[in-house]
Design a protein around this motif. Sequence first.
Motif, mmCIF file in Angstrom:
data_model
loop_
_atom_site.group_PDB
_atom_site.id
_atom_site.type_symbol
_atom_site.label_atom_id
_atom_site.label_comp_id
_atom_site.label_asym_id
_atom_site.label_seq_id
_atom_site.Cartn_x
_atom_site.Cartn_y
_atom_site.Cartn_z
ATOM 1 N N ASN A 11 -0.147 25.658 -1.291
ATOM 2 C CA ASN A 11 0.071 25.027 -2.589
ATOM 3 C C ASN A 11 1.336 24.189 -2.543
ATOM 4 O OD1 ASN A 11 -2.183 26.069 -3.838
ATOM 5 N ND2 ASN A 11 -1.129 27.907 -4.501
ATOM 6 N N GLY A 12 1.219 22.963 -3.030
ATOM 7 C CA GLY A 12 2.378 22.094 -3.103
ATOM 8 C C GLY A 12 3.240 22.451 -4.299
ATOM 9 N N PRO A 13 4.335 21.758 -4.458
ATOM 10 C CA PRO A 13 5.191 21.995 -5.625
ATOM 11 C C PRO A 13 4.413 21.787 -6.929
ATOM 12 C CG PRO A 13 6.292 20.584 -4.034
ATOM 13 C CD PRO A 13 4.868 20.730 -3.578
ATOM 14 N N VAL A 33 -5.716 10.571 -16.435
ATOM 15 C CA VAL A 33 -5.698 11.929 -15.880
ATOM 16 C C VAL A 33 -6.114 11.893 -14.410
ATOM 17 C CG1 VAL A 33 -6.738 14.228 -16.016
ATOM 18 C CG2 VAL A 33 -5.999 13.063 -18.106
ATOM 19 N N ALA A 34 -7.125 11.084 -14.092
ATOM 20 C CA ALA A 34 -7.566 10.942 -12.699
ATOM 21 C C ALA A 34 -6.457 10.350 -11.828
ATOM 22 C CB ALA A 34 -8.822 10.077 -12.630
ATOM 23 N N ALA A 35 -5.693 9.411 -12.369
ATOM 24 C CA ALA A 35 -4.581 8.813 -11.619
ATOM 25 C C ALA A 35 -3.504 9.860 -11.326
ATOM 26 C CB ALA A 35 -3.982 7.638 -12.397
ATOM 27 N N LEU A 36 -3.207 10.718 -12.295
ATOM 28 C CA LEU A 36 -2.243 11.799 -12.062
ATOM 29 C C LEU A 36 -2.752 12.736 -10.972
ATOM 30 C CD1 LEU A 36 -1.174 12.811 -15.709
ATOM 31 C CD2 LEU A 36 0.036 11.310 -14.118
ATOM 32 N N ALA A 37 -4.033 13.107 -11.060
ATOM 33 C CA ALA A 37 -4.620 14.025 -10.078
ATOM 34 C C ALA A 37 -4.616 13.411 -8.678
ATOM 35 C CB ALA A 37 -6.035 14.403 -10.504
ATOM 36 N N THR A 42 -2.506 13.006 -3.072
ATOM 37 C CA THR A 42 -1.942 12.253 -1.948
ATOM 38 C C THR A 42 -0.498 12.635 -1.633
ATOM 39 O OG1 THR A 42 -1.300 10.408 -3.358
ATOM 40 C CG2 THR A 42 -3.459 10.273 -2.309
ATOM 41 N N HIS A 43 0.202 13.228 -2.598
ATOM 42 C CA HIS A 43 1.598 13.620 -2.367
ATOM 43 C C HIS A 43 1.769 15.134 -2.246
ATOM 44 C CE1 HIS A 43 2.082 9.482 -3.759
ATOM 45 N NE2 HIS A 43 3.197 9.497 -3.068
ATOM 46 N N GLY A 139 7.250 6.509 -7.630
ATOM 47 C CA GLY A 139 6.031 6.669 -6.847
ATOM 48 C C GLY A 139 5.811 5.490 -5.941
ATOM 49 N N GLU A 140 4.978 5.681 -4.953
ATOM 50 C CA GLU A 140 4.700 4.600 -4.011
ATOM 51 C C GLU A 140 3.338 3.993 -4.247
ATOM 52 O OE1 GLU A 140 5.238 6.282 -0.184
ATOM 53 O OE2 GLU A 140 7.316 6.746 -0.553
ATOM 54 N N SER A 141 2.570 4.534 -5.157
ATOM 55 C CA SER A 141 1.205 4.052 -5.352
ATOM 56 C C SER A 141 1.160 2.781 -6.148
ATOM 57 C CB SER A 141 0.384 5.097 -6.083
ATOM 58 O OG SER A 141 0.374 6.268 -5.314
#
Length: 141
Positions: A11-13, A33-37, A42-43, A139-141
């Motif tokens: 599990n990530g942070p 919401v999909a963009a947050l997910a 990816t991170h 963010g880098e996206s």
Amino acid sequence: MDLLTEHRPVNGPVVYGFLRLVRVTQARQDALVAALAEYCRTHELNLSGVFSDREATAGSSPAFTGLLDVLALPNVYGALSPALSHLGPKAVVTERVRRIEAAGSRLLLIRRPAPAPLSPIQSETTGGHRPLHASFVEGES
């Protein structure tokens, strides 16, 4: 021999999303919401929930209060939002960023804020480089 970490379910942070959804269609809400997910995927972050402000308030809101409550929990890394504008009207963004930082959390933004143009004097003294803003993680996206 043990498997590499990349091959184990780790599990990530933990982060919590925050969206400002004033007069937004259901399709737009789903896309945000999909963009947050996707950002979390990816991170390597664990998106544990999303708080949504649905009213154009200039003060505190139940959603933002809820976000601050979960940011105070142990092992929570920070808050995630598509852009600074999702924290509310311009008049309250600075205060909300301060309160997130005061909770000991990071503010991660999917979209970087637009840089302010450098004055001729700043350009000469900084060699054309912009100073980094430390109050949030870009963010880098």
